[in-house]
Scaffold this motif. Sequence first.
Motif, PDB file in Angstrom:
ATOM      1  N   ILE A 252       0.853  -1.177   0.000  1.00  0.00           N
ATOM      2  CA  ILE A 252       0.000   0.000   0.000  1.00  0.00           C
ATOM      3  C   ILE A 252       0.895   1.235   0.000  1.00  0.00           C
ATOM      4  O   ILE A 252       2.040   1.187   0.480  1.00  0.00           O
ATOM      5  CB  ILE A 252      -0.940   0.024   1.220  1.00  0.00           C
ATOM      6  N   PRO A 253       0.424   2.365  -0.543  1.00  0.00           N
ATOM      7  CA  PRO A 253       1.268   3.561  -0.570  1.00  0.00           C
ATOM      8  C   PRO A 253       1.381   4.194   0.805  1.00  0.00           C
ATOM      9  O   PRO A 253       0.619   3.872   1.722  1.00  0.00           O
ATOM     10  CB  PRO A 253       0.527   4.489  -1.536  1.00  0.00           C
ATOM     11  N   ALA A 254       2.324   5.066   0.952  1.00  0.00           N
ATOM     12  CA  ALA A 254       2.482   5.872   2.163  1.00  0.00           C
ATOM     13  C   ALA A 254       3.142   7.178   1.763  1.00  0.00           C
ATOM     14  O   ALA A 254       3.937   7.221   0.818  1.00  0.00           O
ATOM     15  CB  ALA A 254       3.312   5.150   3.213  1.00  0.00           C
ATOM     16  N   ALA A 255       2.802   8.238   2.440  1.00  0.00           N
ATOM     17  CA  ALA A 255       3.371   9.551   2.127  1.00  0.00           C
ATOM     18  C   ALA A 255       3.666  10.288   3.420  1.00  0.00           C
ATOM     19  O   ALA A 255       3.188   9.913   4.491  1.00  0.00           O
ATOM     20  CB  ALA A 255       2.399  10.357   1.256  1.00  0.00           C
ATOM     21  N   ILE A 256       4.460  11.346   3.293  1.00  0.00           N
ATOM     22  CA  ILE A 256       4.808  12.145   4.454  1.00  0.00           C
ATOM     23  C   ILE A 256       4.748  13.620   4.092  1.00  0.00           C
ATOM     24  O   ILE A 256       5.021  14.006   2.944  1.00  0.00           O
ATOM     25  CB  ILE A 256       6.206  11.777   4.993  1.00  0.00           C
ATOM     26  N   PRO A 310      -0.228   6.690   6.215  1.00  0.00           N
ATOM     27  CA  PRO A 310      -0.320   5.327   5.675  1.00  0.00           C
ATOM     28  C   PRO A 310      -1.509   5.220   4.720  1.00  0.00           C
ATOM     29  O   PRO A 310      -2.586   5.737   4.998  1.00  0.00           O
ATOM     30  CB  PRO A 310      -0.526   4.461   6.916  1.00  0.00           C
ATOM     31  N   GLY A 311      -1.304   4.565   3.587  1.00  0.00           N
ATOM     32  CA  GLY A 311      -2.387   4.351   2.638  1.00  0.00           C
ATOM     33  C   GLY A 311      -2.676   5.520   1.721  1.00  0.00           C
ATOM     34  O   GLY A 311      -3.612   5.463   0.921  1.00  0.00           O
ATOM     35  N   ALA A 312      -1.896   6.598   1.811  1.00  0.00           N
ATOM     36  CA  ALA A 312      -2.126   7.787   0.981  1.00  0.00           C
ATOM     37  C   ALA A 312      -1.010   7.927  -0.041  1.00  0.00           C
ATOM     38  O   ALA A 312       0.171   7.693   0.265  1.00  0.00           O
ATOM     39  CB  ALA A 312      -2.202   9.037   1.848  1.00  0.00           C
ATOM     40  N   ASN A 313      -1.369   8.343  -1.249  1.00  0.00           N
ATOM     41  CA  ASN A 313      -0.347   8.630  -2.262  1.00  0.00           C
ATOM     42  C   ASN A 313       0.014  10.109  -2.190  1.00  0.00           C
ATOM     43  O   ASN A 313      -0.505  10.868  -1.370  1.00  0.00           O
ATOM     44  CB  ASN A 313      -0.825   8.230  -3.661  1.00  0.00           C
ATOM     45  N   VAL A 314       0.904  10.513  -3.089  1.00  0.00           N
ATOM     46  CA  VAL A 314       1.420  11.875  -3.017  1.00  0.00           C
ATOM     47  C   VAL A 314       0.325  12.909  -3.318  1.00  0.00           C
ATOM     48  O   VAL A 314       0.332  14.011  -2.753  1.00  0.00           O
ATOM     49  CB  VAL A 314       2.625  12.043  -3.972  1.00  0.00           C
ATOM     50  N   ALA A 315      -0.636  12.543  -4.172  1.00  0.00           N
ATOM     51  CA  ALA A 315      -1.710  13.489  -4.495  1.00  0.00           C
ATOM     52  C   ALA A 315      -2.589  13.760  -3.268  1.00  0.00           C
ATOM     53  O   ALA A 315      -2.948  14.909  -2.989  1.00  0.00           O
ATOM     54  CB  ALA A 315      -2.553  12.942  -5.649  1.00  0.00           C
ATOM     55  N   SER A 345       5.277  26.457   5.556  1.00  0.00           N
ATOM     56  CA  SER A 345       5.666  25.851   4.286  1.00  0.00           C
ATOM     57  C   SER A 345       5.647  24.332   4.432  1.00  0.00           C
ATOM     58  O   SER A 345       5.869  23.804   5.528  1.00  0.00           O
ATOM     59  CB  SER A 345       7.064  26.320   3.878  1.00  0.00           C
ATOM     60  N   PHE A 346       5.417  23.637   3.299  1.00  0.00           N
ATOM     61  CA  PHE A 346       5.182  22.199   3.345  1.00  0.00           C
ATOM     62  C   PHE A 346       5.975  21.487   2.255  1.00  0.00           C
ATOM     63  O   PHE A 346       6.033  21.948   1.113  1.00  0.00           O
ATOM     64  CB  PHE A 346       3.690  21.892   3.131  1.00  0.00           C
ATOM     65  N   GLY A 347       6.568  20.355   2.621  1.00  0.00           N
ATOM     66  CA  GLY A 347       7.208  19.470   1.659  1.00  0.00           C
ATOM     67  C   GLY A 347       6.550  18.106   1.715  1.00  0.00           C
ATOM     68  O   GLY A 347       6.309  17.566   2.803  1.00  0.00           O
ATOM     69  N   VAL A 348       6.240  17.552   0.542  1.00  0.00           N
ATOM     70  CA  VAL A 348       5.503  16.293   0.461  1.00  0.00           C
ATOM     71  C   VAL A 348       6.331  15.275  -0.308  1.00  0.00           C
ATOM     72  O   VAL A 348       6.953  15.609  -1.340  1.00  0.00           O
ATOM     73  CB  VAL A 348       4.146  16.490  -0.244  1.00  0.00           C
ATOM     74  N   ALA A 349       6.338  14.036   0.158  1.00  0.00           N
ATOM     75  CA  ALA A 349       7.014  12.948  -0.557  1.00  0.00           C
ATOM     76  C   ALA A 349       6.231  11.664  -0.359  1.00  0.00           C
ATOM     77  O   ALA A 349       5.541  11.485   0.658  1.00  0.00           O
ATOM     78  CB  ALA A 349       8.442  12.777  -0.057  1.00  0.00           C
ATOM     79  N   GLU A 350       6.347  10.777  -1.343  1.00  0.00           N
ATOM     80  CA  GLU A 350       5.692   9.474  -1.271  1.00  0.00           C
ATOM     81  C   GLU A 350       6.751   8.389  -1.130  1.00  0.00           C
ATOM     82  O   GLU A 350       7.853   8.509  -1.664  1.00  0.00           O
ATOM     83  CB  GLU A 350       4.853   9.225  -2.526  1.00  0.00           C
ATOM     84  N   LEU A 351       6.400   7.337  -0.411  1.00  0.00           N
ATOM     85  CA  LEU A 351       7.313   6.206  -0.252  1.00  0.00           C
ATOM     86  C   LEU A 351       7.353   5.429  -1.560  1.00  0.00           C
ATOM     87  O   LEU A 351       6.338   4.920  -2.025  1.00  0.00           O
ATOM     88  CB  LEU A 351       6.817   5.304   0.888  1.00  0.00           C
ATOM     89  N   LYS A 352       8.539   5.369  -2.151  1.00  0.00           N
ATOM     90  CA  LYS A 352       8.711   4.656  -3.412  1.00  0.00           C
ATOM     91  C   LYS A 352       9.160   3.217  -3.168  1.00  0.00           C
ATOM     92  O   LYS A 352       9.548   2.847  -2.065  1.00  0.00           O
ATOM     93  CB  LYS A 352       9.754   5.367  -4.274  1.00  0.00           C
ATOM     94  N   ALA A 353       9.104   2.421  -4.226  1.00  0.00           N
ATOM     95  CA  ALA A 353       9.582   1.043  -4.123  1.00  0.00           C
ATOM     96  C   ALA A 353      11.047   1.029  -3.716  1.00  0.00           C
ATOM     97  O   ALA A 353      11.858   1.830  -4.210  1.00  0.00           O
ATOM     98  CB  ALA A 353       9.402   0.328  -5.472  1.00  0.00           C
ATOM     99  N   ARG A 380       5.227  22.056  -1.807  1.00  0.00           N
ATOM    100  CA  ARG A 380       6.030  21.516  -2.889  1.00  0.00           C
ATOM    101  C   ARG A 380       6.135  20.006  -2.721  1.00  0.00           C
ATOM    102  O   ARG A 380       6.239  19.497  -1.613  1.00  0.00           O
ATOM    103  CB  ARG A 380       7.423  22.135  -2.913  1.00  0.00           C
ATOM    104  N   VAL A 381       6.119  19.316  -3.868  1.00  0.00           N
ATOM    105  CA  VAL A 381       6.198  17.858  -3.881  1.00  0.00           C
ATOM    106  C   VAL A 381       7.599  17.451  -4.294  1.00  0.00           C
ATOM    107  O   VAL A 381       8.175  18.015  -5.245  1.00  0.00           O
ATOM    108  CB  VAL A 381       5.156  17.261  -4.845  1.00  0.00           C
ATOM    109  N   ALA A 382       8.150  16.465  -3.611  1.00  0.00           N
ATOM    110  CA  ALA A 382       9.528  16.054  -3.849  1.00  0.00           C
ATOM    111  C   ALA A 382       9.657  15.326  -5.173  1.00  0.00           C
ATOM    112  O   ALA A 382       8.758  14.589  -5.582  1.00  0.00           O
ATOM    113  CB  ALA A 382       9.997  15.148  -2.726  1.00  0.00           C
ATOM    114  N   PRO A 383      10.783  15.497  -5.857  1.00  0.00           N
ATOM    115  CA  PRO A 383      11.089  14.672  -7.031  1.00  0.00           C
ATOM    116  C   PRO A 383      11.428  13.258  -6.592  1.00  0.00           C
ATOM    117  O   PRO A 383      11.550  12.963  -5.403  1.00  0.00           O
ATOM    118  CB  PRO A 383      12.306  15.372  -7.642  1.00  0.00           C
ATOM    119  N   THR A 384      11.601  12.384  -7.516  1.00  0.00           N
ATOM    120  CA  THR A 384      11.859  10.987  -7.177  1.00  0.00           C
ATOM    121  C   THR A 384      13.316  10.732  -6.823  1.00  0.00           C
ATOM    122  O   THR A 384      13.652   9.668  -6.323  1.00  0.00           O
ATOM    123  CB  THR A 384      11.485  10.077  -8.364  1.00  0.00           C
TER     124      THR A 384
END
Length: 399
Positions: A252-256, A310-315, A345-353, A380-384
């Motif tokens: 399942i996805p996860a983001a921070i 937990p369970g949330a994607n970057v969007a 201010s906010f920075g967002v990232a998703e847990l990648k494989a 802002r959303v983090a690059p990969t």
Amino acid sequence: MSAAGYILAINLLVAGLFAGAFAWVSIYSKVRIPARWIAASFVLGMANFGVEWMVAAVDNPRFVVFSAFVVSIAALVAFNVGILKKYDIRIPWRLLAILVLVSLPLNLAIYDMPRDSFARVLLYQLPYFAIQGGAVFCLIRVPGKRYLDIALTGVLAAGALHFMAKPFFAAAFGPGDRPQTYVDSIYALISQSMGAVLIVATGLLVAVILVRDLLIDATTKSETDSLTGLLNRRGFEERAPLVARQAAETRIPAAIIICDLDHFKAVNDSYGHPGGDLVIRAFATQLIEAKAENHVVGRIGGEEFAILLPGANVAAARLLAETIRSAFAGLAIQGMPGTARFTASFGVAELKADDTMSDMLRRADLALYEAKNSGRNCVRVAPTLIYDNGDRRAHRAAR
């Protein structure tokens, strides 16, 4: 001394030990009120056993027998009040008062009935059963009980039922022809033995449960930020790897989301540290109101916060960050000047494989750095890409 007399002495000693143990536990504020009631119940239990010793020493024991009943009923009421207070159950004072006020004249009325009468022993035990059974009924309805709480409910239910078993034992073995000979009877041996087992089992269970609650409270305090009520850095870092492990196992996805209050040094300079604390608490309140039940939220630095989703994607994480940012930017904080507004201010990232939690944190931190460089009060959303620790140091220098 008869066997029942020895058990009576043991019960008195055990009650004293538990009275001391619960009095000691009551020094801790978390369990102070229930522990004091329970300690008082064991003190009364000691008094009851002491009064029962006096029955054989007097020619007319009517008053002594009644006194023993009064003290034992008071002990049972105090114990059950303590149990109900431990579980934050409203005490049915009116019902308890009615049961006690009915039981006292009833006890006096049955004194002259034949001692081997089944009805007499049943009427003697009914008040105990009603008081204990009422507490068990309240406990059964408490939601979210853990294994120890369920075990305690079962033991208390057994205690209530044992009062109803006593008339049958009295009918089978005889309670003694006079109150003075009760302690020498087989019925007394059985009754006191059952009481001893239940006292020890109940006392130990309650003591373990209260100590468990103290340990949970101590752990919670050590992992909680006192200013905001959120997790502190330690508490957050304890839970973050569990989320990452669950995400890896279940796919399942996860983001921070990493959040940082803008120009916070200027806030402290302008309004002092009390003003800064007001801003921090107000922002923490926004996080609490916006988070879902499974989100992990912590204050991980002076003015830095993190939300693990937990369970949330970057969007989904970006949408939540925008919601919090917008609400906080327009918030009038009580205690601050009416026109004062503050931003974050906010920075967002998703847990990648094949990510680790550290990888995701570094990307979110980099995204926060970009938000700061983009004029602040934005998401802002983090690059990969995964950046090294030098990027994090540069980000912190830019705040």
